[in-house]
Write a protein that holds these residues in place. Sequence first.
Motif, short mmCIF file in Angstrom:
data_model
loop_
_atom_site.label_atom_id
_atom_site.label_comp_id
_atom_site.label_asym_id
_atom_site.label_seq_id
_atom_site.Cartn_x
_atom_site.Cartn_y
_atom_site.Cartn_z
N GLU A 58 21.50 96.45 12.78
CA GLU A 58 20.12 96.04 13.01
C GLU A 58 20.05 94.56 13.39
O GLU A 58 19.31 94.16 14.30
N ILE A 59 20.82 93.74 12.66
CA ILE A 59 20.84 92.30 12.95
C ILE A 59 21.37 92.04 14.36
O ILE A 59 20.82 91.24 15.11
N LYS A 119 18.81 93.14 16.92
CA LYS A 119 17.67 92.21 16.92
C LYS A 119 18.02 90.95 17.71
O LYS A 119 17.22 90.46 18.52
N LYS A 120 19.23 90.43 17.47
CA LYS A 120 19.66 89.23 18.18
C LYS A 120 19.80 89.50 19.68
O LYS A 120 19.45 88.66 20.51
N GLU A 163 18.18 91.76 21.40
CA GLU A 163 16.84 91.92 21.98
C GLU A 163 16.20 90.56 22.21
O GLU A 163 15.56 90.32 23.23
N GLU A 164 16.37 89.67 21.25
CA GLU A 164 15.78 88.33 21.37
C GLU A 164 16.44 87.53 22.49
O GLU A 164 15.83 86.61 23.04
#
Length: 583
Positions: free
Chosen positions: A374-375, A378-379, A381-382
């Motif tokens: 997930e981390i 998320k990174k 995607e950012e």
Amino acid sequence: MSATELKAQGNDAFKNGKFDEAISFFSQAIEVDPNNHVLYSNRSAAKASCKRFKEALDDAKKTVELKPDWPKGYSRLGAASVGLGELEDAVNWYKRGLEFDPTNEQLTSALKGVESDIKAMGSGLHGLGNLGNMFKNPALWGWIASNPQTSSYLQDQSFVQMIQNVQNDPSTLQSYLQDPRMMQVFSMCLNAMSGKQPGQEDAGEEGGCCSGGDCCAPPPAEPEPKPAKPEPVPESTPELSSDEKAEKDAKEKAQAEKQLGNAAYKKKDFDTALKHYTTAMELDIKDISYLTNRAAVYFEMGKYDECIKDCDTAAEKGPALRADYKMIARALTRKGNALRKKGDLEGAMKVYKKSLTEHRNADTLKRLNDVEKEIKLKKEEEYINMDLCNEEKDKGNGFFKESKFPEAVKCYTEALKRGPPSRNDEAYKLYSNRSACYTKLGALPEAVKDADKCIELKPDFAKGYSRKGTAQFFMKEFDKAMETYKLGLEQDANNDELKAGLQKCIQKINMGNSGMLSEEEQKERQAHAMADPEIQGILSDPVMRQVLQDFQENPKAAQQHASNPTIMAKIQKLVNAGIVRMA
């Protein structure tokens, strides 16, 4: 942890090739149960696998001391003796074991192998040429590929070169016998001379620790000796002081409250469950399970801060109260779950890792892996920015034109991070371009990998097949390159680049079959082929080994094989790979 549990972990470590770890587990198990002969036997096998033969012999002796009539103990003694070079001792140990079990196949096979080795050494076969000639056996490559203990060696070009050197000049064998891999192949050849099929040998220690291979077989799950049940002895109940009696009564009441709390929790009556768990905590402050249970209720109610507070208290008090480490780990995992719900993924990851130091639990490990993914997502995607992606792509193209290939690779890699396939319909072009850079830099496996990704994303993009075929061609994998070019032509039948690549492959394959390739090119081509799992599978197939032998020795049988399309397809695969040359 019990001796049985430690032994099971040791067996698993052994099967996975983690011999030092297996030794540690068996040693811990011996501390718990020092009179268990199976544990010494298994540790002996693990030590032999690490070439610690003297220690393996000591453990084997202890095995026989504890269980003199157990044949496997003598098998361990024989294997360790072979590893130490004491072949006569090994023969005596194997014979002693057969006195207890005359039909034991492992002991019989091991004894035969050692006696064969002694006979071979006595006849001078270890002296240069005579022994080296055994390496000219046409079935040798198939034996090596089919043996799980030796198949991985074929991926090492230096090992393949050693075998080829001995085939060319048998007198060079002695200079390579210090290499344990060479010793293992040597043992395989000796077994063939004694009548044992090399492809059917017992798994032996790398480096030829024993001819029978018993020392390297996974430690068998031998039944633990069952202790005799002692006769029940009447016990007198000691008198309790008033304080002790009060404490006992409080614990019993706390347990009763806990059971009521559990029942309410199952019914999702969380308010009632909270009340009972809180009462249990007040009655018995030395049991952290009431805290962890109340934390579970808070979690289900969505009160994550209260859940985290109870978990912190349980983890803090647990060590001082000598609480079960599994209970402490559970509290930490529950805290991690609450942090994850709150969106604090980094915090959850740290707590999960801490929980695993208390107790390695499969559920917690899965949660850790999930939160790490997930981390990462998320990174990623950012980080996505299509404008910057196109900018990096243009910079990469510029560097490529200037022949600055390392800089181009860096730009294309950054472009893929800024515009991954999930958000970029033209990501396949970035993989294609980076594949071309890798080819220019000589990083051919990476070039093939990027070309494969390009083809996966855009199967009808002819350039992807061209990139892959070019890299395979330079790797001397002409047969694979030919297949790649053919697949590309199925997508674009008029593509001149693919047609030219296909013709070059056919030309190289024909040159190899007619002996027109240089010796260096032919050896490199064969080395790549021998590392191919498909080639290894064909060579290890007993049916195909017989077919190849028939083509050499039995023309009538060869004609029958030639009418079988499946067999001929495999033969053609070997021919194209340069392993077999057809007249």
